[in-house]
Motif scaffolding. Sequence first.
Motif, mmCIF file in Angstrom:
data_model
loop_
_atom_site.group_PDB
_atom_site.id
_atom_site.type_symbol
_atom_site.label_atom_id
_atom_site.label_comp_id
_atom_site.label_asym_id
_atom_site.label_seq_id
_atom_site.Cartn_x
_atom_site.Cartn_y
_atom_site.Cartn_z
ATOM 1 N N LEU A 41 0.739 -1.131 -0.031
ATOM 2 C CA LEU A 41 -0.034 -0.076 0.021
ATOM 3 C C LEU A 41 0.947 1.228 -0.079
ATOM 4 N N VAL A 42 1.935 1.266 0.929
ATOM 5 C CA VAL A 42 2.719 2.425 0.905
ATOM 6 C C VAL A 42 3.546 2.425 -0.368
ATOM 7 N N ALA A 43 3.923 1.358 -1.150
ATOM 8 C CA ALA A 43 4.733 1.115 -2.286
ATOM 9 C C ALA A 43 3.950 1.874 -3.424
ATOM 10 N N VAL A 44 2.593 2.265 -3.292
ATOM 11 C CA VAL A 44 2.058 2.795 -4.447
ATOM 12 C C VAL A 44 2.512 4.402 -4.279
ATOM 13 N N THR A 45 2.881 4.788 -3.447
ATOM 14 C CA THR A 45 3.381 6.260 -3.307
ATOM 15 C C THR A 45 4.915 6.401 -3.359
ATOM 16 N N MET A 46 5.856 5.186 -3.398
ATOM 17 C CA MET A 46 7.333 5.538 -3.193
ATOM 18 C C MET A 46 7.746 4.267 -3.925
ATOM 19 N N PRO A 47 8.975 4.192 -3.987
ATOM 20 C CA PRO A 47 9.624 3.010 -4.386
ATOM 21 C C PRO A 47 9.575 1.753 -3.192
ATOM 22 N N TRP A 48 9.345 0.522 -3.830
ATOM 23 C CA TRP A 48 9.407 -0.413 -2.798
ATOM 24 C C TRP A 48 10.243 -0.602 -1.833
ATOM 25 N N ALA A 49 11.521 -0.520 -2.036
ATOM 26 C CA ALA A 49 12.482 -0.448 -1.027
ATOM 27 C C ALA A 49 12.375 0.622 0.087
ATOM 28 N N MET A 50 11.939 1.861 -0.300
ATOM 29 C CA MET A 50 11.735 2.890 0.457
ATOM 30 C C MET A 50 10.461 2.492 1.361
ATOM 31 N N ALA A 51 9.484 2.116 0.712
ATOM 32 C CA ALA A 51 8.289 1.687 1.627
ATOM 33 C C ALA A 51 8.515 0.503 2.691
ATOM 34 N N ASN A 52 9.264 -0.366 2.125
ATOM 35 C CA ASN A 52 9.612 -1.622 3.095
ATOM 36 C C ASN A 52 10.468 -0.830 4.307
ATOM 37 N N ALA A 53 11.347 0.147 3.912
ATOM 38 C CA ALA A 53 12.129 0.981 5.068
ATOM 39 C C ALA A 53 11.107 1.649 6.104
ATOM 40 N N VAL A 54 10.434 2.235 5.666
ATOM 41 C CA VAL A 54 9.207 3.172 6.191
ATOM 42 C C VAL A 54 8.404 2.256 7.325
ATOM 43 N N VAL A 55 7.860 1.196 6.775
ATOM 44 C CA VAL A 55 7.162 0.102 7.434
ATOM 45 C C VAL A 55 7.991 -0.661 8.481
ATOM 46 N N THR A 56 9.167 -0.986 7.992
ATOM 47 C CA THR A 56 10.275 -1.600 9.035
ATOM 48 C C THR A 56 10.504 -0.708 10.165
ATOM 49 N N ALA A 90 16.772 -5.550 13.277
ATOM 50 C CA ALA A 90 15.978 -5.075 12.125
ATOM 51 C C ALA A 90 16.333 -4.854 11.036
ATOM 52 N N ALA A 91 17.536 -4.187 11.097
ATOM 53 C CA ALA A 91 18.410 -3.867 9.806
ATOM 54 C C ALA A 91 18.701 -5.074 9.016
ATOM 55 N N ALA A 92 19.056 -6.106 9.851
ATOM 56 C CA ALA A 92 19.561 -7.329 9.154
ATOM 57 C C ALA A 92 18.112 -8.006 8.522
ATOM 58 N N ALA A 93 17.069 -7.877 9.164
ATOM 59 C CA ALA A 93 15.687 -8.258 8.596
ATOM 60 C C ALA A 93 15.405 -7.666 7.350
ATOM 61 N N TYR A 94 15.479 -6.376 7.471
ATOM 62 C CA TYR A 94 15.198 -5.399 6.126
ATOM 63 C C TYR A 94 16.098 -5.682 4.894
ATOM 64 N N ALA A 95 17.184 -6.028 5.368
ATOM 65 C CA ALA A 95 18.261 -6.734 4.180
ATOM 66 C C ALA A 95 17.692 -7.790 3.577
ATOM 67 N N VAL A 96 17.109 -8.862 4.585
ATOM 68 C CA VAL A 96 17.019 -10.222 4.022
ATOM 69 C C VAL A 96 15.612 -10.110 3.375
ATOM 70 N N THR A 97 14.705 -9.111 3.890
ATOM 71 C CA THR A 97 13.328 -9.109 3.039
ATOM 72 C C THR A 97 13.626 -8.406 1.486
ATOM 73 N N CYS A 98 14.402 -7.552 1.735
ATOM 74 C CA CYS A 98 14.758 -6.809 0.520
ATOM 75 C C CYS A 98 15.513 -7.783 -0.653
ATOM 76 N N ALA A 99 16.394 -8.450 0.000
ATOM 77 C CA ALA A 99 17.196 -9.610 -1.182
ATOM 78 C C ALA A 99 16.314 -10.373 -1.699
ATOM 79 N N ALA A 100 15.285 -10.966 -0.634
ATOM 80 C CA ALA A 100 14.344 -12.131 -1.146
ATOM 81 C C ALA A 100 13.509 -11.396 -2.319
ATOM 82 N N MET A 101 12.860 -10.047 -2.007
ATOM 83 C CA MET A 101 12.301 -9.332 -3.141
ATOM 84 C C MET A 101 12.853 -9.167 -4.291
ATOM 85 N N PHE A 102 14.096 -8.769 -4.410
ATOM 86 C CA PHE A 102 14.992 -8.460 -5.451
ATOM 87 C C PHE A 102 14.826 -9.778 -6.284
#
Length: 170
Positions: A41-56, A90-102
């Motif tokens: 939902l947030v990724a509609v207004t910004m890039p997915w990685a940024m949306a993931n960061a904000v929500v994380t 949490a930063a490590a979790a963010y990296a894991v989820t970003c890598a998986a989505m990438f």
Amino acid sequence: MEPQTADRTQSPSTPGAVASFVRFVVCGGGIGVLSSFAVPLVAVTMPWAMANAVVTVAGTLLCTELHALFTFGTGRRPGWRRHLQSSGSAAAAYAVTCAAMFLLHLIQSAPGTVAQQVVYLGASALAGIGRFLVLRLFVFAGPRKDPRPSGTVVTLPRPALPRTAVSPAC
């Protein structure tokens, strides 16, 4: 007479490892599921990685509060120090989820919502196990107790002084 526990560092209100893990899954997993719906939902207004960061970041702040009060039973809200310590996992979790989505987007150019949810939640679950261990063993671990009774005096042996040859005076 009180029952004795194997872990004497725990207070009566501190949950054991299994109870903590169940609470961690309920709190962290609940926030993780909510996050998985919030990110697209947030990724509609910004890039997915940024949306993931904000929500994380928002989820991490909320989870750290819940983990301090409920999961690990500290009895008080976490201070900035624990929030900062928690942010590392949490930063490590963010990296894991970003890598998986990438990787998902490398494999499929336009994955559907269901595929994205499965990959995101799977990566979050794996990262969550590591996060639980870090939080339990380091961030919210109680003070380490000295096994010696209080008032015990520890004496260290004195080092032997080397003997020198003494020559008779003339």
